[in-house]
Design a protein around this motif. Structure first.
Motif, mmCIF file in Angstrom:
data_model
loop_
_atom_site.group_PDB
_atom_site.id
_atom_site.type_symbol
_atom_site.label_atom_id
_atom_site.label_comp_id
_atom_site.label_asym_id
_atom_site.label_seq_id
_atom_site.Cartn_x
_atom_site.Cartn_y
_atom_site.Cartn_z
ATOM 1 N N ALA A 172 0.834 -1.208 0.000
ATOM 2 C CA ALA A 172 0.000 0.000 0.000
ATOM 3 C C ALA A 172 0.869 1.258 0.000
ATOM 4 N N GLU A 173 2.062 1.175 0.566
ATOM 5 C CA GLU A 173 2.978 2.330 0.593
ATOM 6 C C GLU A 173 3.429 2.726 -0.812
ATOM 7 N N ASP A 174 3.310 1.787 -1.774
ATOM 8 C CA ASP A 174 3.707 2.051 -3.156
ATOM 9 C C ASP A 174 2.521 2.403 -4.039
ATOM 10 N N ALA A 175 1.388 2.730 -3.431
ATOM 11 C CA ALA A 175 0.186 3.076 -4.181
ATOM 12 C C ALA A 175 -0.316 4.444 -3.725
ATOM 13 N N TYR A 176 -0.830 5.220 -4.674
ATOM 14 C CA TYR A 176 -1.374 6.533 -4.324
ATOM 15 C C TYR A 176 -2.553 6.865 -5.235
ATOM 16 N N VAL A 177 -3.466 7.665 -4.711
ATOM 17 C CA VAL A 177 -4.622 8.106 -5.493
ATOM 18 C C VAL A 177 -4.148 9.192 -6.453
ATOM 19 N N ALA A 178 -4.343 8.964 -7.745
ATOM 20 C CA ALA A 178 -3.938 9.937 -8.754
ATOM 21 C C ALA A 178 -5.055 10.948 -9.022
ATOM 22 N N VAL A 179 -6.295 10.472 -9.038
ATOM 23 C CA VAL A 179 -7.426 11.341 -9.353
ATOM 24 C C VAL A 179 -8.722 10.638 -8.941
ATOM 25 N N PHE A 180 -9.747 11.430 -8.657
ATOM 26 C CA PHE A 180 -11.089 10.901 -8.463
ATOM 27 C C PHE A 180 -11.898 11.251 -9.699
ATOM 28 N N VAL A 181 -12.705 10.316 -10.184
ATOM 29 C CA VAL A 181 -13.532 10.517 -11.366
ATOM 30 C C VAL A 181 -14.992 10.351 -10.964
ATOM 31 N N GLN A 182 -15.818 11.327 -11.327
ATOM 32 C CA GLN A 182 -17.254 11.228 -11.063
ATOM 33 C C GLN A 182 -17.965 10.922 -12.363
ATOM 34 N N ASP A 183 -18.870 9.951 -12.334
ATOM 35 C CA ASP A 183 -19.612 9.527 -13.514
ATOM 36 C C ASP A 183 -21.085 9.412 -13.134
ATOM 37 N N ASP A 184 -21.922 10.244 -13.728
ATOM 38 C CA ASP A 184 -23.366 10.173 -13.511
ATOM 39 C C ASP A 184 -23.995 9.571 -14.759
#
Length: 67
Positions: free
Chosen positions: A36-48
Motif C-alpha cells: 500500500a505504501e507504493d500506491a497513491y490516489v492519482a485522481v477521483f472521477v465522477q460519472d453520472d
C-alpha cells in the motif's frame, strides 16, 4: 448499454482506503503483489449515468512483483 473497460477493482471494505483496496484487488485479480505504501490516489472521477452516481478513485501503483 454502453460498454466500458476497467482494470482490477472491487468493493471497498469498511475502513479500507483506496490504495489498500487497489493493492488487494491487483493481488486477487491479477496475481501481482504490491505494498500500500507504493500506491497513491492519482485522481477521483465522477460519472453520472442512468441516475446512478459513481465516484471512482484511480490509483497508481509504482512498484509490484509478479508477471
Amino acid at each position: 448499454m454502453p460498454r466500458t473497460r476497467t482494470g482490477p477493482g472491487g468493493q471497498v471494505e469498511a475502513g479500507e482506503r483506496a490504495p489498500t483496496l487497489a493493492v488487494r484487488d491487483v493481488a486477487e485479480e491479477a496475481g501481482l503483489t504490491a505494498r500500500a505504501e507504493d500506491a497513491y490516489v492519482a485522481v477521483f472521477v465522477q460519472d453520472d449515468r442512468l441516475d446512478v452516481r459513481r465516484i471512482t478513485a484511480v490509483v497508481c501503483i509504482i512498484s509490484w512483483n509478479g508477471e
